[in-house]
Design an enzyme around this catalytic site. Structure first.
Site, short mmCIF file in Angstrom:
data_model
loop_
_atom_site.label_atom_id
_atom_site.label_comp_id
_atom_site.label_asym_id
_atom_site.label_seq_id
_atom_site.Cartn_x
_atom_site.Cartn_y
_atom_site.Cartn_z
N THR A 206 0.76 -1.46 0.02
CA THR A 206 0.22 -0.10 0.06
C THR A 206 0.46 1.88 0.04
OG1 THR A 206 -1.66 1.11 0.79
CG2 THR A 206 0.12 0.24 2.61
N ARG A 216 4.36 8.22 8.89
CA ARG A 216 2.34 7.07 9.85
C ARG A 216 3.16 6.09 9.26
NH1 ARG A 216 -1.83 3.89 7.49
NH2 ARG A 216 -3.51 4.10 8.77
N VAL A 217 3.36 4.63 9.14
CA VAL A 217 2.64 3.46 9.04
C VAL A 217 1.72 2.55 9.67
CG1 VAL A 217 3.88 1.22 9.02
CG2 VAL A 217 5.03 3.13 9.07
N GLY A 218 0.61 2.01 8.21
CA GLY A 218 -0.27 1.26 9.43
C GLY A 218 -0.02 0.66 8.98
N ASP A 219 -1.15 -0.60 9.40
CA ASP A 219 -1.00 -2.35 9.49
C ASP A 219 -0.52 -3.30 7.84
OD1 ASP A 219 -3.42 -2.27 7.59
OD2 ASP A 219 -3.82 -4.05 7.65
N THR A 239 -7.77 -4.74 4.94
CA THR A 239 -7.81 -3.91 4.68
C THR A 239 -8.71 -2.68 5.12
OG1 THR A 239 -8.19 -2.54 2.45
CG2 THR A 239 -9.83 -4.52 3.26
N GLY A 240 -8.27 -1.34 5.07
CA GLY A 240 -9.37 -0.69 5.23
C GLY A 240 -8.00 0.13 6.52
N GLY A 242 -5.74 1.21 9.48
CA GLY A 242 -5.09 0.27 9.41
C GLY A 242 -4.77 0.59 10.98
#
Length: 327
Positions: A206, A216-219, A239-240, A242
């Site tokens: 992603t 920023r880092v998501g899942d 998904t979505g 994070g």
């Protein structure tokens, strides 16, 4: 004595009635949470962009290839597509106008690799695979990930498309940060594959939330959050938004529930229920989960209506709407 026999007979019939009622309830529950059973090999991936990803993955699987190769080749198609503005080249930048990419990959042996906050590399999933195969680490971040990628022969290039740049310039007029449910500014391409040998691998990649804070880092690059596989059990991808997935370690939860006997569908529904129970304000965000097990059963579920997924099996690639929690 006859009275005693009559009592025991009536008690036995009552017990059988309870058991029968219980069995009927279980059968009803099983029907509600029924997973789709598919013949291997198969590829499953999130959202409409998963259709083209599946086509590439199927070329690997249909020729007897490894699930790991299938998921890498599949998601690379989306990473290279400038029209997909939530993944790879053409992905929307952060609030400073910089595109940063996150990705992870996991094979059938439990090995995993990941990169986060990676800049100027079109295919973070392939860098993540190199991290898995060529380093003692699981995750590399930022400048270190870029340094490693260049050492491995990846070429730096501008991955901010003109379309994404112009949208960012327009966004700066208000700088209002407000991710929208099911709108392509916060999604991923997550993929799972089950190959002809019965081995499972997964990948997730992603560009993250549009106009996020720099860094920023998501899942998506986090093993157990955005994606997780256990070759004895199955695999899951998310998904979505994070942050909600990270707070519940959603993909690991799904696989662990399958390890405890849940079907893939029951497991993804329970993972959504966990978010509902644990996270206030969940109604404002979308989360979707996909899962497969070793038997080729598939599960899909989301918070809101609108999550769909691509499933390639039995020589057919289909886009399917998932079930959802909020009616």
């Amino acid at each position: 004595m006859s009275s005693r026999r009559k009592f025991l007979k009536q008690t036995g019939l009552a017990t059988l009635g309870v058991v029968a009622a219980s069995n009927q309830a279980c059968q009803a529950a099983d029907t509600k949470h029924k997973s789709t059973n598919i013949t291997k090999p198969l590829a499953i991936s999130t959202w409409k962009n998963g259709m083209q990803a599946n086509e590439a993955a199927w070329q690997v699987l249909n020729n007897g290839g490894r699930a790991l190769d299938a998921v890498e080749q599949g998601v690379k198609v989306v990473e290279a597509d400038p029209n997909d503005m939530s993944v790879g080249y053409g992905g929307r930048p952060d609030r400073d106008g910089i595109v940063t990419l996150d990705a992870c990959i996991m094979d059938e042996t439990g090995n995993a690799g990941s990169v986060c906050a990676l800049e100027n590399i079109k295919h973070p999933i392939s860098v993540a695979r190199r991290v898995m195969e060529k380093t003692p680490h699981v995750m590399l971040a930022g400048d270190g990930a870029l340094q490693f990628a260049k050492e491995e022969g990846f070429v730096e290039e501008n991955i901010l498309s003109e379309k994404a740049k112009q949208q960012w310039i327009e966004w700066r007029k208000t700088s209002e940060y407000k991710p929208l449910i099911n709108i392509e500014n916060h999604d991923t391409i997550g993929m799972l594959a089950l190959d002809a040998k019965g081995d499972i691998s997964g990948a997730c990649t992603t560009s993250g939330l549009a106009y996020k804070m720099h860094g920023r880092v998501g899942d998506s690059p986090i093993i157990g959050a955005g994606m997780y596989c256990d070759n004895e059990v199955g695999g899951a991808v998310a998904t979505g938004m994070g942050e909600l997935v990270m707070k519940t370690l959603g993909s690991f939860l799904v696989v662990e529930l399958m390890n405890q006997g849940y079907s893939p569908q029951q497991a993804v529904e329970e993972a959504i229920d966990r978010i509902v129970k644990k996270i206030p304000g969940y109604q404002d965000f979308q989360i979707g989960y996909l899962a497969i097990n070793k038997s080729g059963e598939v599960g899909a579920y989301s918070l809101h209506k609108g999550f769909n997924y691509a499933l390639y099996a039995n020589n057919t690639n289909n886009l399917i709407d998932s079930g959802y929690y909020l009616k």
